[in-house]
Design an enzyme around this catalytic site. Structure first.
Site, mmCIF file in Angstrom:
data_model
loop_
_atom_site.group_PDB
_atom_site.id
_atom_site.type_symbol
_atom_site.label_atom_id
_atom_site.label_comp_id
_atom_site.label_asym_id
_atom_site.label_seq_id
_atom_site.Cartn_x
_atom_site.Cartn_y
_atom_site.Cartn_z
ATOM 1 N N ARG A 54 40.263 38.218 45.838
ATOM 2 C CA ARG A 54 40.796 39.253 46.642
ATOM 3 C C ARG A 54 40.361 40.638 45.964
ATOM 4 N NH1 ARG A 54 41.646 42.260 51.308
ATOM 5 N NH2 ARG A 54 43.477 43.008 51.477
ATOM 6 N N GLY A 55 39.292 41.209 46.646
ATOM 7 C CA GLY A 55 38.487 42.421 46.064
ATOM 8 C C GLY A 55 39.466 43.615 45.723
ATOM 9 N N ASP A 93 42.223 43.848 44.985
ATOM 10 C CA ASP A 93 43.306 43.486 43.857
ATOM 11 C C ASP A 93 42.753 43.452 42.543
ATOM 12 O OD1 ASP A 93 45.190 43.127 45.835
ATOM 13 O OD2 ASP A 93 45.424 40.831 45.576
ATOM 14 N N THR A 94 41.596 42.548 42.234
ATOM 15 C CA THR A 94 41.179 42.560 40.889
ATOM 16 C C THR A 94 39.784 42.719 40.651
ATOM 17 O OG1 THR A 94 40.418 40.136 41.508
ATOM 18 C CG2 THR A 94 42.888 40.669 40.715
ATOM 19 N N ARG A 95 38.974 43.224 41.681
ATOM 20 C CA ARG A 95 37.331 43.359 41.726
ATOM 21 C C ARG A 95 37.208 44.150 40.410
ATOM 22 N NH1 ARG A 95 33.216 42.597 44.608
ATOM 23 N NH2 ARG A 95 34.265 42.330 46.415
ATOM 24 N N GLY A 109 33.555 41.117 58.872
ATOM 25 C CA GLY A 109 33.560 40.901 60.360
ATOM 26 C C GLY A 109 34.440 39.644 60.541
ATOM 27 N N GLU A 130 37.501 31.314 52.746
ATOM 28 C CA GLU A 130 36.558 31.036 51.823
ATOM 29 C C GLU A 130 37.491 29.631 51.213
ATOM 30 O OE1 GLU A 130 34.393 34.762 49.825
ATOM 31 O OE2 GLU A 130 35.964 33.799 48.662
#
Length: 648
Positions: free
Chosen positions: A30-31, A33-35, A63, A97
């Site tokens: 999850r970008g 959160d932790t990117r 999208g 994903e």
């Protein structure tokens, strides 16, 4: 050919089910959160360790669906690392994903490794969708189709059951230590890659089902399974298939291929030991000076973890002794699979299971042949007749089906017809060379000569009857036949008849054919055309030990030409085995094959055996369907095992 070993994670590799894999690792996270924190540090550590790692750099919402490049990245990745954070489930794209990753895993029979990483949540939260995940799903229930939500829930429950890594449990919250552990786990998993197997595994499911069940059965016993059968029948393919399906359920694994060949190289047994240790120890190199030292190190490695060990193409106990000497040395629950052409390689009490590989059925054979010839599971219409004939010639042997199928790819029907006609006289050299390995491995020329006699003259005959004849030719037939059975060169059917696969028989006869271009200089003459020519031209030699002639094979020859002369045999001083059918001879018999041990003369034309017929060395005399009215004129004492029937 070298032994198969674990692949270096920094080299390209091929999965048997998915083709070339572009990435070692696909990072799912999850970008928001932790990117820029944990995932960024993990990505850097993986790249620095040499792993090609994919992560999505796009910060923008995607999208309504997963981008095509993400789909390709998942498809072409060896492993997926899923970083579960508190808000992971709030992203429907992350959940999509996840579903795709698990589908990839299922489709490739566990060839795709999935490692869940629980960053600031616990597996139980993910499995039951509690805590922050419950809030996320409450929102999804209102905005997303119910089937999709159900699929997400099932995917989370499934992935939570996989062996994963929990930050609080495994590193007490220290992220740097946690990342090092993740990188090590990925390295260990990538060092144990599936083996490359042909994509067209016809008939494989039924052949591996029993072995898979044996491997997956939980037991503390150390099990040994022997897969045996003739060359080219698919032993290695079966072993690779079950290895690929099961090696991940063991703590360590190793598939050592071509052991016979490697063991014959300089220091070959030490090579085998070195590669085995490297596989079991996840790529760690250990120096071994000699076999004894290697055994000590192997015992130490296999005694501490549950392992799957496959030893492929073993033909001598010395090769096994270099790997282990007692199965009790292995950690409880370990499994050893051995492929071999020798049925009696191990004593019965050492083996848990024995699997004798059978040939393919006619339907399976035609399908496999068609894949290699036409790229589909059935023949093209114009080729059906010749395809069926070629499949019959192969006798269900996968090797032969693949070799002949590939050699005829794209060729005309006219060439197919010519190729089939040639095969009826001269077998395919590539197939013969593969089958000949078993013949060459026989322990001495006694067993080799016995095999050639059987291949040329005695297939389908009673075992005891053959023994009576060949014992009289100074063979030790019973033990010799057992040695041939052990090498999968002959079988004894339930009626006690000696049988041989047609291609094995062809291999034996080809060995004899290659002795000389001239048939009269060969040790055995089984082809009726050659036999007739030799007797007609009287050019037989002392090289010939056995000869077969059936005059019914020449219906167009007139009766006068069919009569041969007894002196045509005068130069065949070593002839011991003679099988004649419907043959007429004229002349005296005083110099006729005095060393014969077996004379089978069907439809013997005379009403009695001539007095000058040299029967002193005969062990077995057969004259079924002959014109005999009395055996001899006068008295002819002889110690014969007679099988003489009244003329019809």
């Amino acid at each position: 050919m070298a032994l198969v070993r674990a692949a270096d994670p920094q080299t390209s590799f091929v999965s048997s089910t998915s083709g070339y894999c572009r990435y070692h690792v696909f990072l799912s996270f999850r970008g928001q959160d932790t990117r820029k924190t944990f995932t960024d540090h993990l990505y850097t550590a993986l790249v620095n360790a040499g792993f090609r790692t994919f992560r999505d750099y796009d910060e923008v919402e995607r999208g309504e669906g997963i981008k095509p490049e993400l789909q390709k990245a998942i498809k072409h990745s060896r492993t997926s690392v899923i970083v579960f954070s508190k808000d992971y489930a709030s992203s429907r794209w992350c959940l999509d994903e996840l579903v795709m990753i698990l589908e990839r895993k299922r489709k490739t029979s566990d060839a795709h490794v999935v490692l869940p990483v629980f960053y600031d949540v616990y597996p139980s939260h993910v499995k039951k969708q509690t805590g922050s995940l419950a809030k996320a799903f409450a929102r999804h229930q209102k905005t997303q189709p119910l089937p999709k939500v159900k699929a997400w829930r099932e995917a989370l429950a499934e992935v939570a059951d996989l062996a994963g890594m929990v930050l609080q449990n495994q590193a007490h919250g220290y992220e740097s230590k946690f990342i090092k552990k993740i990188v090590k786990v990925i390295g260990d998993k990538l060092s144990r890659t599936p083996l490359s197997v042909s994509p067209n595994l016809v008939g494989m499911h039924s052949r591996v089902e029993r072995i898979n069940f044996w491997l997956q059965r939980r037991s503390t016993d150390v099990g040994i399974l022997v897969i045996y059968g003739m060359s080219g029948i698919g032993k290695t393919t079966i072993a690779k298939t079950v290895y690929n399906s099961n090696f991940r359920i063991f703590e360590g694994s190793s598939f050592l291929e071509n052991i016979k060949e490697v063991s014959q190289q300089p220091n070959g047994l030490v090579q085998i030991q070195t590669l085995l240790l490297s596989d079991i120890l996840n790529g760690r190199k250990m120096k071994i000076s000699n076999v004894s030292e290697g055994l000590i190190k192997i015992e130490d490695a296999i005694s501490s973890k549950r392992v799957l060990l496959v030893l492929d193409d073993v033909d001598h106990t010395d090769q096994l002794d270099a790997v282990f000497q007692m199965k009790d040395q292995f950690y409880p629950g370990s499994k050893i699979i051995i492929t071999t052409r020798r049925a009696r390689l191990l004593k019965a009490h050492q083996v848990t299971e024995v699997y004798a590989v059978e040939t393919l059925t006619q339907e399976e054979s035609l399908e496999l042949f068609s894949w290699h010839t036409f790229g589909q599971d059935h023949p093209i219409e114009d080729y059906i007749e010749y395809s069926e004939k070629l499949v019959d010639h192969c006798g269900g042997l996968p090797l032969a089906l693949k070799v002949l199928g590939s050699s005829l790819l794209g060729e005309s029907v006219c060439l197919w017809k010519s190729a089939l006609e040639k095969l009826e006289v001269i077998p395919n050299g590539e197939i013969i060379n593969k089958l000949r390995v078993s013949y060459d491995s026989l322990q001495d020329d006694h067993d080799q000569k016995l095999f050639l006699h059987i291949a040329c003259f005695f297939i389908g005959m009673d075992k005891d009857y053959i023994a009576k004849i060949l014992d009289g030719c100074d063979f030790y037939t019973i033990v010799g036949i057992q040695n041939l059975i052990d090498r999968c060169l002959v079988i004894i059917d339930r009626w006690d008849k000696v049988r041989m696969h047609d291609l094995i028989c062809g291999m034996g006869r080809e060995i004899v054919r290659l002795e000389s271009k001239e048939p009269w200089k060969r040790s055995r003459v089984w082809h009726h055309k050659d036999s007739f020519k030799i007797l007609k031209e009287k050019n037989g030699t002392e090289t010939i030990e056995g000869l077969v002639l059936d005059m019914h094979m020449y219906p167009t020859i007139n009766s006068n030409e069919k009569v041969l002369e007894t002196n045509a045999f005068s130069r065949m001083q070593e002839l011991k085995l003679l099988h004649l059918s419907h043959v007429k001879l004229r002349g005296c018999y005083a110099k006729f094959c005095s060393g014969l041990r077996w004379l089978c003369w069907l439809e013997f034309p005379l009403d009695s055996i001539p007095v000058d017929f040299p029967l002193g060395s005969i062990i077995v005399l057969e004259m079924q369907y002959s014109g005999l009215r009395q055996v001899f004129k006068g008295t002819k004492p002889t110690k014969l095992y007679q099988r003489i029937s009244e003329a019809r």
